[in-house]
Design an enzyme around this catalytic site. Structure first.
Site, PDB file in Angstrom:
ATOM      1  N   LEU A 155    -143.272  61.931  -6.438  1.00  0.00           N
ATOM      2  CA  LEU A 155    -143.846  60.946  -5.517  1.00  0.00           C
ATOM      3  C   LEU A 155    -145.346  61.169  -5.374  1.00  0.00           C
ATOM      4  O   LEU A 155    -145.829  62.302  -5.310  1.00  0.00           O
ATOM      5  CB  LEU A 155    -143.180  61.043  -4.149  1.00  0.00           C
ATOM      6  CG  LEU A 155    -141.663  60.805  -4.125  1.00  0.00           C
ATOM      7  CD1 LEU A 155    -141.154  60.911  -2.702  1.00  0.00           C
ATOM      8  CD2 LEU A 155    -141.308  59.444  -4.717  1.00  0.00           C
ATOM      9  N   GLY A 205    -138.864  69.525  -2.694  1.00  0.00           N
ATOM     10  CA  GLY A 205    -140.105  68.850  -2.342  1.00  0.00           C
ATOM     11  C   GLY A 205    -139.972  67.360  -2.569  1.00  0.00           C
ATOM     12  O   GLY A 205    -139.031  66.704  -2.129  1.00  0.00           O
ATOM     13  N   ASP A 206    -140.932  66.776  -3.293  1.00  0.00           N
ATOM     14  CA  ASP A 206    -140.893  65.340  -3.580  1.00  0.00           C
ATOM     15  C   ASP A 206    -140.595  65.074  -5.052  1.00  0.00           C
ATOM     16  O   ASP A 206    -141.002  64.054  -5.601  1.00  0.00           O
ATOM     17  CB  ASP A 206    -142.219  64.693  -3.191  1.00  0.00           C
ATOM     18  CG  ASP A 206    -143.409  65.321  -3.924  1.00  0.00           C
ATOM     19  OD1 ASP A 206    -143.218  66.399  -4.535  1.00  0.00           O
ATOM     20  OD2 ASP A 206    -144.510  64.746  -3.903  1.00  0.00           O
ATOM     21  N   GLU A 207    -139.836  65.976  -5.702  1.00  0.00           N
ATOM     22  CA  GLU A 207    -139.489  65.827  -7.105  1.00  0.00           C
ATOM     23  C   GLU A 207    -138.026  65.410  -7.245  1.00  0.00           C
ATOM     24  O   GLU A 207    -137.138  66.035  -6.670  1.00  0.00           O
ATOM     25  CB  GLU A 207    -139.725  67.138  -7.857  1.00  0.00           C
ATOM     26  CG  GLU A 207    -141.187  67.524  -7.952  1.00  0.00           C
ATOM     27  CD  GLU A 207    -141.394  68.809  -8.738  1.00  0.00           C
ATOM     28  OE1 GLU A 207    -142.518  69.055  -9.190  1.00  0.00           O
ATOM     29  OE2 GLU A 207    -140.415  69.565  -8.904  1.00  0.00           O
TER      30      GLU A 207
END
Length: 581
Positions: free
Chosen positions: A454, A495-497
């Protein structure tokens, strides 16, 4: 004739009474033994499952620390502070970064940036002291070049993690970690952007001192309070034990070995086995009677001791505590039945024979794990009461076993899914990707992985807080699930992965279009508490067999493609190609 008949009746009654008492005793004995064996075996399996889950959580924690080290070692300020030792602004920025990581991770005793030059001089150091964080500066910074972890870490390639032996920290200036069980993890600092990055000499290293007891206290928080945690190194030296006097004996000039206390662990120490599940109640170093499960835990990083022995134990009394009520109930039933047999055996010998034998046979079948069969539950006498109590006992045990199975399934689900979004985690994704690659390799198929990161998520987190970030991650996960087919796998790495593993039936010419649709979906505004949050995403695509033959190669290529897309400009899709390397 009447006397003879009465004698036969008395003798037959006494005989039947004795048979009834024997049958009742056997019923209670078989029921108790069967329940005890089932509870002990179930406890063993539950302990083994919990030990494996604990091992996975330790591995996840170690990977998270490695990711923290990667962020710190690759930060431009860390490189600048090592290249230009007099750059105070860079050193201050690194110290701020260290303080943020230590504030978020209470198990971190100390974070240091150590130079490869000047005899391993500490350039930046943040200590935990008296419950607060303190930065050490000036003449208090020390030279550490004579310690093995400095030299060993400087030899590693970029992104590789060094793991020390677990020991008591006697290093001068350890502050909160002084004379406490400590684990050191370190990563070299190399110049970013160098095509031959691994070949260039390391500028220095980032090293974290980890509070071993604190880390295990957090990991144990979700376990039942009665569980005991054991940890030993590859030679069997006890590192964590319910009796703290038995830990780190080698630091006091003596050896306290786990295999001496529990001989069943000798095969694990000698690498002849990878797990051991047993009851321990005897021996020269015996504990209180326990049920225990131990496994070999591999560190899987550059380390002086890559094998550990991890175990959980539970007092046998706690396991068998659930059988005490059952034993008392069975004893009461047997006593009532004995009294009835003595009073009524002469006139009701025939009536008693069949139901008692039925209950005894049911107990034997139940002890063997077979269906108990029909029981005289409708009778209004004590035999009926025995049958109903036996049926109730059977239902109680079944409910207990079902509850244990549900807990075991919940633990398995927790080990394979992300706690925030409920998506498959890295472990489950890797299992499915390995399976997909093996199937494609056998049948000539293809596999495609979309690596999604993201954009602007950190700014959103900083502005609106972690609650908003968590809410956005859940919405993103829902959008990804809504866009993909049931046969596809949508996973969150952390996280944002996110990663999408496409079904093997997906045509390769459609992959770009799928990625573009995902990108359009992820860039759509997100409503949160009156705000319209605008995110983006960068998507890298890795394929089998074009980009690699193994899961690790495909994931690495997809990751590189994603970073290439992010470098070109946020909000892009890119296939991996050798020209990107």
């Amino acid at each position: 004739m009447k006397v003879w008949a009465q004698g036969i009746a008395v003798k037959l009654g006494l005989l039947l009474a004795a048979v009834g008492v024997l049958a009742a005793g056997l019923t209670g004995f078989y029921a108790y033994e069967a329940s005890r064996d089932m509870l002990v075996n179930t406890a063993k399996q539950e302990l083994l499952t919990s030990t494996r889950v604990l091992s996975r959580r330790i591995a996840v924690s170690r990977e998270e620390i490695s990711r923290h080290l990667l962020v710190m070692s690759s930060h431009p300020a860390a490189v600048q502070a090592l290249l230009k030792p007099g750059d105070l602004a860079a050193a201050d920025q690194v110290a701020t970064l260290f303080a943020q990581f230590m504030g978020a991770n209470p198990a971190y005793f100390q974070l240091r940036l150590i130079s490869a030059n000047d005899y391993g001089l500490e350039r930046v150091r943040v200590d935990r002291r008296d419950g607060s964080l303190q930065r050490v500066q000036g003449p208090d910074l020390q030279e550490k070049g004579h310690y093995d972890y400095v030299a060993d870490t400087l030899k590693l390639a970029a992104g590789e993690t060094y793991l020390s032996r677990i020991s008591i920290n006697h290093e001068r200036g350890a502050n909160a970690g002084q004379d406490k069980p400590t684990l050191q993890l370190a990563m070299p600092v190399r110049v970013a952007g160098n095509a031959d990055n691994n070949a260039a000499a390391a500028l220095g290293l980032v090293v974290v001192n980890l509070d071993l007891n604190g880390m295990f206290s957090m990991l144990k928080a979700d376990l039942p309070p009665s569980y005991q945690v054991f940890l030993a190194n590859g030679e069997g030296d006890i590192l964590i034990h319910p009796d703290a006097q038995k830990t780190f004996g080698f630091d006091r000039g003596q050896r306290q070995l786990i295999q001496d206390e529990m001989p069943r662990l000798t095969e694990l120490i000698s690498d002849a086995s990878i797990q051991a599940v047993f009851e321990a109640s005897e021996g020269a170093h015996a504990l209180e009677p326990i049920v225990a499960a131990f496994i070999v835990h591999d560190i899987r990083v550059r380390s002086s001791d890559g094998r550990m022995v991890l175990g959980l134990a539970q007092p046998l009394d706690d396991v068998l505590g659930r059988t005490r009520e059952l034993a008392l109930s069975t004893l009461q039933i047997v006593a009532v039945l004995c009294l009835l047999c003595l009073l009524l055996a002469i006139g009701l010998a025939r009536a008693f024979t069949r139901p008692i034998n039925a209950v005894s046979a049911a107990a034997q079948r139940f002890a063997l794990g077979l269906p108990a069969g029909a029981l005289p539950l409708t009778r209004k006498d004590e035999i009926g009461s025995l049958a109903r109590n036996f049926a109730q006992m059977q239902e109680q045990i079944k409910e207990q076993l079902a509850d244990l199975m549900r807990k075991q399934e919940a633990l398995e689900h927790l080990a394979q899914h992300d706690m925030l979004t409920g998506l498959p985690n890295r472990r489950l994704l890797e299992d499915r990707l390995d399976t997909a690659c093996a199937h494609a390799r056998r049948h000539g198929g293809r596999v495609c992985v979309l690596f999604i990161d993201l954009d602007r998520f950190k700014q959103l987190n900083d502005r609106f807080g972690h609650d908003a970030g968590d809410a956005v991650l859940k919405i993103v996960a829902g959008r990804l699930l809504g866009m993909m087919r049931e046969a596809d796998t949508v996973a969150r790495l952390g996280g944002d992965e996110f990663v999408v593993l496409l079904d093997s039936q997906t045509q390769m010419e459609h992959v770009a279009a799928i990625a573009e649709k995902l990108l359009a979906c992820l860039t759509a505004p997100i409503a949160y508490e009156g705000h319209q949050l605008q995110l983006g995403a960068s998507i890298g695509i890795g394929r089998f067999p074009e980009d690699g033959q193994t899961r690790a190669e495909i994931m690495a290529k997809a990751d590189k493609a994603m970073y290439e897309a992010k470098a070109v400009g946020q909000g892009g899709v890119r296939f991996y190609s050798p020209s990107q390397v």
